[in-house]
Design an enzyme around this catalytic site. Structure first.
Site, PDB file in Angstrom:
ATOM      1  N   GLY A  63      75.607  -0.797  33.723  1.00  0.00           N
ATOM      2  CA  GLY A  63      74.885  -1.431  34.821  1.00  0.00           C
ATOM      3  C   GLY A  63      73.621  -0.719  35.255  1.00  0.00           C
ATOM      4  O   GLY A  63      73.221  -0.826  36.415  1.00  0.00           O
ATOM      5  N   GLU A  64      72.958  -0.004  34.336  1.00  0.00           N
ATOM      6  CA  GLU A  64      71.774   0.751  34.747  1.00  0.00           C
ATOM      7  C   GLU A  64      70.645  -0.159  35.222  1.00  0.00           C
ATOM      8  O   GLU A  64      69.908   0.193  36.149  1.00  0.00           O
ATOM      9  CB  GLU A  64      71.273   1.646  33.608  1.00  0.00           C
ATOM     10  CG  GLU A  64      70.121   2.538  34.032  1.00  0.00           C
ATOM     11  CD  GLU A  64      69.907   3.749  33.143  1.00  0.00           C
ATOM     12  OE1 GLU A  64      68.860   4.380  33.277  1.00  0.00           O
ATOM     13  OE2 GLU A  64      70.807   4.051  32.335  1.00  0.00           O
ATOM     14  N   ARG A  65      70.499  -1.336  34.628  1.00  0.00           N
ATOM     15  CA  ARG A  65      69.463  -2.270  35.096  1.00  0.00           C
ATOM     16  C   ARG A  65      69.731  -2.676  36.539  1.00  0.00           C
ATOM     17  O   ARG A  65      68.794  -2.762  37.352  1.00  0.00           O
ATOM     18  CB  ARG A  65      69.416  -3.515  34.206  1.00  0.00           C
ATOM     19  CG  ARG A  65      68.795  -3.285  32.839  1.00  0.00           C
ATOM     20  CD  ARG A  65      68.805  -4.547  32.000  1.00  0.00           C
ATOM     21  NE  ARG A  65      67.914  -5.557  32.518  1.00  0.00           N
ATOM     22  CZ  ARG A  65      68.301  -6.687  33.122  1.00  0.00           C
ATOM     23  NH1 ARG A  65      69.589  -6.942  33.280  1.00  0.00           N
ATOM     24  NH2 ARG A  65      67.412  -7.556  33.549  1.00  0.00           N
ATOM     25  N   ARG A  66      70.991  -2.930  36.859  1.00  0.00           N
ATOM     26  CA  ARG A  66      71.329  -3.312  38.234  1.00  0.00           C
ATOM     27  C   ARG A  66      71.067  -2.172  39.211  1.00  0.00           C
ATOM     28  O   ARG A  66      70.618  -2.394  40.338  1.00  0.00           O
ATOM     29  CB  ARG A  66      72.802  -3.745  38.303  1.00  0.00           C
ATOM     30  CG  ARG A  66      73.054  -5.178  37.857  1.00  0.00           C
ATOM     31  CD  ARG A  66      74.508  -5.428  37.531  1.00  0.00           C
ATOM     32  NE  ARG A  66      74.845  -4.949  36.189  1.00  0.00           N
ATOM     33  CZ  ARG A  66      76.091  -4.778  35.755  1.00  0.00           C
ATOM     34  NH1 ARG A  66      77.114  -5.002  36.555  1.00  0.00           N
ATOM     35  NH2 ARG A  66      76.305  -4.361  34.528  1.00  0.00           N
TER      36      ARG A  66
END
Length: 266
Positions: free
Chosen positions: A69-72
């Site tokens: 979930g790094e983009r989030r």
């Protein structure tokens, strides 16, 4: 034998965690994040919130390591949020590394070079073989082996291929060339806008001696790529004010160019 022994029923907790307490995954395979996509996602988060929790593991009291979930996380920071919903798992560091790769591959978030680099890092874990890795990722062993071969290309060539938007099949074809011919070949493939089949033929033409090139059949459409290159060169010369005369004729099944450039007079 499996890559790791997952716990049968790992404890799963969903809670809101302060973004400042979330550390990036050192095994995150993705290195490039599209700025415009992040801005778009941050706008969506401002309006709708984070719809899918990220996944983390606790590494110390009140501190967490990101698994997925790094983009989030990045978009949430852009949106001005201070916390984010998260699923807290009990995975080990090794499990976290594998899951980070799997999550990105399943979402098709990785470039083929990033995917290959992530696979190589996983193979460095003790006891993991290509066969085990392939099984865990849902790929054949030959697919994993072919992707790993791409890492034989020097980093500057990988950057060039990625920057020009060439695909994985073209990169594998380029890999067949001796090192001293690779960079110029990449430049030429990009300049001519070759597709996969045209790239294969071009690589063959570089690999085979002159006497064997007759075996390579080029369609007229493919030859036009080189003809257009001549035309572009003549147009550039004309715009630059270079004096010349050119004549193009078709006779006996041949397209003939005659270009006359006057020599400098003493």
């Amino acid at each position: 034998m499996t890559i790791f022994k997952a716990k049968e029923k790992p404890q799963v907790i969903v809670q809101r965690i302060n973004l400042k307490d979330i550390y990036p995954n050192p095994n995150q395979p993705r290195r490039n994040f599209d700025e415009f996509e992040l801005i778009g996602l941050s706008q969506s988060i401002k309006e709708n919130g984070v719809l899918q929790p990220i996944t983390v593991r606790q590494i110390m009291t009140g501190k967490y390591e990101l698994i997925a979930g790094e983009r989030r996380v990045r978009a949430s920071k852009l949106a001005g949020l201070t916390d984010i919903p998260a699923i807290v798992t009990e995975h080990t560091g090794e499990e976290s590394a594998v899951l980070a790769v799997i999550e990105n591959i399943q979402r098709c978030d990785l470039s083929f070079f990033e995917e290959a680099e992530a696979m190589r890092k996983l193979l460095l874990h003790k006891g993991i073989t290509q066969e085990e890795l392939a099984s865990r990722l849902g790929k054949s062993q030959s697919t994993v082996a072919n992707k790993l071969r791409l890492l034989k290309l020097p980093q500057n060539i990988r950057d060039l291929i990625a920057g020009y938007g060439l695909n994985e099949r073209q990169a594998r074809a380029i890999l067949r060339l001796p090192e001293e011919k690779i960079e110029s070949a990449v430049e030429e493939i990009h300049r001519l806008g070759l597709n996969v089949n045209q790239t294969d033929k071009y690589i063959e033409s570089l690999l085979h001696p002159v006497e064997k090139r007759k075996k390579i059949r080029w369609t007229f459409k493919e030859k036009l790529l080189y003809i257009n290159s001549i035309n572009k060169t003549l147009d550039t010369m004309k715009r630059s004010g270079v004096p010349f005369e050119s004549e193009k004729t078709v006779e006996d099944g041949y397209l003939k160019y005659i270009i006359r450039i006057p020599q400098d007079t003493p």
